[in-house]
Design a protein around this motif. Sequence first.
Motif, PDB file in Angstrom:
ATOM      1  N   GLY A  12       0.809  -1.212   0.000  1.00 54.18           N
ATOM      2  CA  GLY A  12       0.000   0.000   0.000  1.00 54.18           C
ATOM      3  C   GLY A  12       0.840   1.259   0.000  1.00 54.18           C
ATOM      4  N   ALA A  13       1.959   1.236   0.704  1.00 48.91           N
ATOM      5  CA  ALA A  13       2.821   2.414   0.779  1.00 48.91           C
ATOM      6  C   ALA A  13       3.575   2.640  -0.534  1.00 48.91           C
ATOM      7  CB  ALA A  13       3.813   2.269   1.934  1.00 48.91           C
ATOM      8  N   ARG A  14       3.826   1.567  -1.284  1.00 47.94           N
ATOM      9  CA  ARG A  14       4.573   1.689  -2.549  1.00 47.94           C
ATOM     10  C   ARG A  14       3.682   2.000  -3.734  1.00 47.94           C
ATOM     11  NH1 ARG A  14       7.803  -3.271  -1.089  1.00 47.94           N
ATOM     12  NH2 ARG A  14       6.044  -4.300  -2.048  1.00 47.94           N
ATOM     13  N   ALA A  15       2.409   1.684  -3.658  1.00 45.79           N
ATOM     14  CA  ALA A  15       1.515   1.842  -4.801  1.00 45.79           C
ATOM     15  C   ALA A  15       1.351   3.309  -5.165  1.00 45.79           C
ATOM     16  CB  ALA A  15       0.157   1.230  -4.476  1.00 45.79           C
ATOM     17  N   ALA A  16       1.302   3.558  -6.468  1.00 45.25           N
ATOM     18  CA  ALA A  16       1.075   4.927  -6.946  1.00 45.25           C
ATOM     19  C   ALA A  16      -0.308   5.402  -6.499  1.00 45.25           C
ATOM     20  CB  ALA A  16       1.194   4.985  -8.466  1.00 45.25           C
ATOM     21  N   THR A  17      -1.288   4.520  -6.620  1.00 50.93           N
ATOM     22  CA  THR A  17      -2.638   4.800  -6.138  1.00 50.93           C
ATOM     23  C   THR A  17      -3.031   3.661  -5.208  1.00 50.93           C
ATOM     24  OG1 THR A  17      -3.158   5.795  -8.270  1.00 50.93           O
ATOM     25  CG2 THR A  17      -5.014   5.267  -6.837  1.00 50.93           C
ATOM     26  N   PRO A  18      -2.898   3.888  -3.909  1.00 50.89           N
ATOM     27  CA  PRO A  18      -3.201   2.813  -2.951  1.00 50.89           C
ATOM     28  C   PRO A  18      -4.639   2.325  -3.063  1.00 50.89           C
ATOM     29  CG  PRO A  18      -2.029   4.609  -1.877  1.00 50.89           C
ATOM     30  CD  PRO A  18      -2.408   5.097  -3.247  1.00 50.89           C
ATOM     31  N   ASP A  19      -4.808   1.045  -2.858  1.00 53.30           N
ATOM     32  CA  ASP A  19      -6.121   0.394  -2.894  1.00 53.30           C
ATOM     33  C   ASP A  19      -6.715   0.442  -1.492  1.00 53.30           C
ATOM     34  OD1 ASP A  19      -8.287  -1.322  -2.999  1.00 53.30           O
ATOM     35  OD2 ASP A  19      -7.247  -2.831  -4.203  1.00 53.30           O
ATOM     36  N   CYS A  20      -7.798   1.187  -1.344  1.00 55.45           N
ATOM     37  CA  CYS A  20      -8.410   1.362  -0.032  1.00 55.45           C
ATOM     38  C   CYS A  20      -9.031   0.072   0.495  1.00 55.45           C
ATOM     39  CB  CYS A  20      -9.444   2.476  -0.071  1.00 55.45           C
ATOM     40  SG  CYS A  20      -8.690   4.088  -0.390  1.00 55.45           S
ATOM     41  N   ALA A  21      -9.390  -0.848  -0.396  1.00 57.97           N
ATOM     42  CA  ALA A  21      -9.903  -2.144   0.055  1.00 57.97           C
ATOM     43  C   ALA A  21      -8.804  -2.901   0.785  1.00 57.97           C
ATOM     44  CB  ALA A  21     -10.428  -2.959  -1.125  1.00 57.97           C
ATOM     45  N   ILE A  22      -7.581  -2.784   0.300  1.00 54.01           N
ATOM     46  CA  ILE A  22      -6.449  -3.424   0.979  1.00 54.01           C
ATOM     47  C   ILE A  22      -6.241  -2.775   2.333  1.00 54.01           C
ATOM     48  CG2 ILE A  22      -3.951  -3.810   0.909  1.00 54.01           C
ATOM     49  CD1 ILE A  22      -4.200  -4.171  -2.116  1.00 54.01           C
ATOM     50  N   LEU A  23      -6.431  -1.474   2.406  1.00 54.35           N
ATOM     51  CA  LEU A  23      -6.297  -0.778   3.689  1.00 54.35           C
ATOM     52  C   LEU A  23      -7.326  -1.297   4.692  1.00 54.35           C
ATOM     53  CD1 LEU A  23      -4.932   1.375   5.425  1.00 54.35           C
ATOM     54  CD2 LEU A  23      -6.534   3.047   4.457  1.00 54.35           C
ATOM     55  N   LEU A  24      -8.549  -1.515   4.240  1.00 52.99           N
ATOM     56  CA  LEU A  24      -9.581  -2.063   5.131  1.00 52.99           C
ATOM     57  C   LEU A  24      -9.188  -3.458   5.614  1.00 52.99           C
ATOM     58  CD1 LEU A  24     -12.874  -0.944   3.361  1.00 52.99           C
ATOM     59  CD2 LEU A  24     -11.972  -0.149   5.549  1.00 52.99           C
ATOM     60  N   GLU A  25      -8.678  -4.276   4.713  1.00 58.30           N
ATOM     61  CA  GLU A  25      -8.254  -5.622   5.100  1.00 58.30           C
ATOM     62  C   GLU A  25      -7.074  -5.544   6.057  1.00 58.30           C
ATOM     63  OE1 GLU A  25      -6.878  -9.916   3.316  1.00 58.30           O
ATOM     64  OE2 GLU A  25      -7.678  -8.428   1.936  1.00 58.30           O
ATOM     65  N   LEU A  26      -6.182  -4.613   5.815  1.00 56.64           N
ATOM     66  CA  LEU A  26      -5.039  -4.424   6.697  1.00 56.64           C
ATOM     67  C   LEU A  26      -5.499  -4.067   8.108  1.00 56.64           C
ATOM     68  CD1 LEU A  26      -1.922  -4.251   6.847  1.00 56.64           C
ATOM     69  CD2 LEU A  26      -2.126  -1.853   6.165  1.00 56.64           C
ATOM     70  N   ARG A  27      -6.438  -3.169   8.199  1.00 62.89           N
ATOM     71  CA  ARG A  27      -6.985  -2.798   9.514  1.00 62.89           C
ATOM     72  C   ARG A  27      -7.646  -3.996  10.190  1.00 62.89           C
ATOM     73  NH1 ARG A  27      -9.584   3.011   7.868  1.00 62.89           N
ATOM     74  NH2 ARG A  27      -7.657   4.202   8.086  1.00 62.89           N
ATOM     75  N   ALA A  28      -8.371  -4.783   9.403  1.00 68.10           N
ATOM     76  CA  ALA A  28      -9.041  -5.959   9.955  1.00 68.10           C
ATOM     77  C   ALA A  28      -8.023  -6.959  10.488  1.00 68.10           C
ATOM     78  CB  ALA A  28      -9.920  -6.608   8.883  1.00 68.10           C
ATOM     79  N   ARG A  29      -6.954  -7.177   9.742  1.00 64.89           N
ATOM     80  CA  ARG A  29      -5.921  -8.115  10.193  1.00 64.89           C
ATOM     81  C   ARG A  29      -5.217  -7.582  11.440  1.00 64.89           C
ATOM     82  NH1 ARG A  29      -3.589 -11.889   5.620  1.00 64.89           N
ATOM     83  NH2 ARG A  29      -5.395 -11.907   4.261  1.00 64.89           N
ATOM     84  N   MET A  30      -5.068  -6.278  11.514  1.00 64.17           N
ATOM     85  CA  MET A  30      -4.468  -5.693  12.709  1.00 64.17           C
ATOM     86  C   MET A  30      -5.323  -6.024  13.929  1.00 64.17           C
ATOM     87  SD  MET A  30      -3.782  -1.722  13.675  1.00 64.17           S
ATOM     88  CE  MET A  30      -5.217  -1.408  14.692  1.00 64.17           C
ATOM     89  N   LYS A  31      -6.624  -5.875  13.787  1.00 67.16           N
ATOM     90  CA  LYS A  31      -7.520  -6.181  14.899  1.00 67.16           C
ATOM     91  C   LYS A  31      -7.423  -7.657  15.270  1.00 67.16           C
ATOM     92  CE  LYS A  31     -12.287  -6.090  16.528  1.00 67.16           C
ATOM     93  NZ  LYS A  31     -11.954  -7.081  17.507  1.00 67.16           N
ATOM     94  N   ILE A  32      -7.398  -8.540  14.284  1.00 64.56           N
ATOM     95  CA  ILE A  32      -7.283  -9.972  14.547  1.00 64.56           C
ATOM     96  C   ILE A  32      -5.969 -10.269  15.255  1.00 64.56           C
ATOM     97  CG2 ILE A  32      -7.075 -12.261  13.478  1.00 64.56           C
ATOM     98  CD1 ILE A  32      -8.982 -11.161  11.254  1.00 64.56           C
TER      99      ILE A  32
END
Length: 155
Positions: free
Chosen positions: A113-133
Amino acid sequence: MGGMVQRATRFAVAAVVVGIGSTDLWAQGADATCKKEDFEAVVEATASSLRDLNSKNRPEFQEKLRELKAKRNWTQNEFMEKAAPFVRDDKTAVYDKSTDELLSAISSMGQEGARAATPDCAILLELRARMKILVDTQTAKWGYMFEKLDAELAK
């Protein structure tokens, strides 16, 4: 078994993503934009949460181990041997394996996500979910270790 764990993790991620429908990012809908800093912030928040969890639980856990050592009159060598199962057993190994998998996924998703020219917000949501898990997994591990230790102290 690995496939079952992955399916369970995906289900849990989906459940969490559905559950965070009220977040600003989700509320923005399909037009949502996110920045690479958002990914970096999620990874840092994960690290911070884990540090907080460990700094909260480690001192109390170590104190209880010392209490058990004194109660059982263990020598230092006996303590090192007999305290090990309170920290590492088959169930904590499962927690640790899950944690390692989650950390790896969080790290790679955060970097992606940090490297992408246009970050995918769906990946950000999944990232947040995995953080919670991940935080929930570590919380459960601490709870399990405390339960075992408290049961032994009660004997």
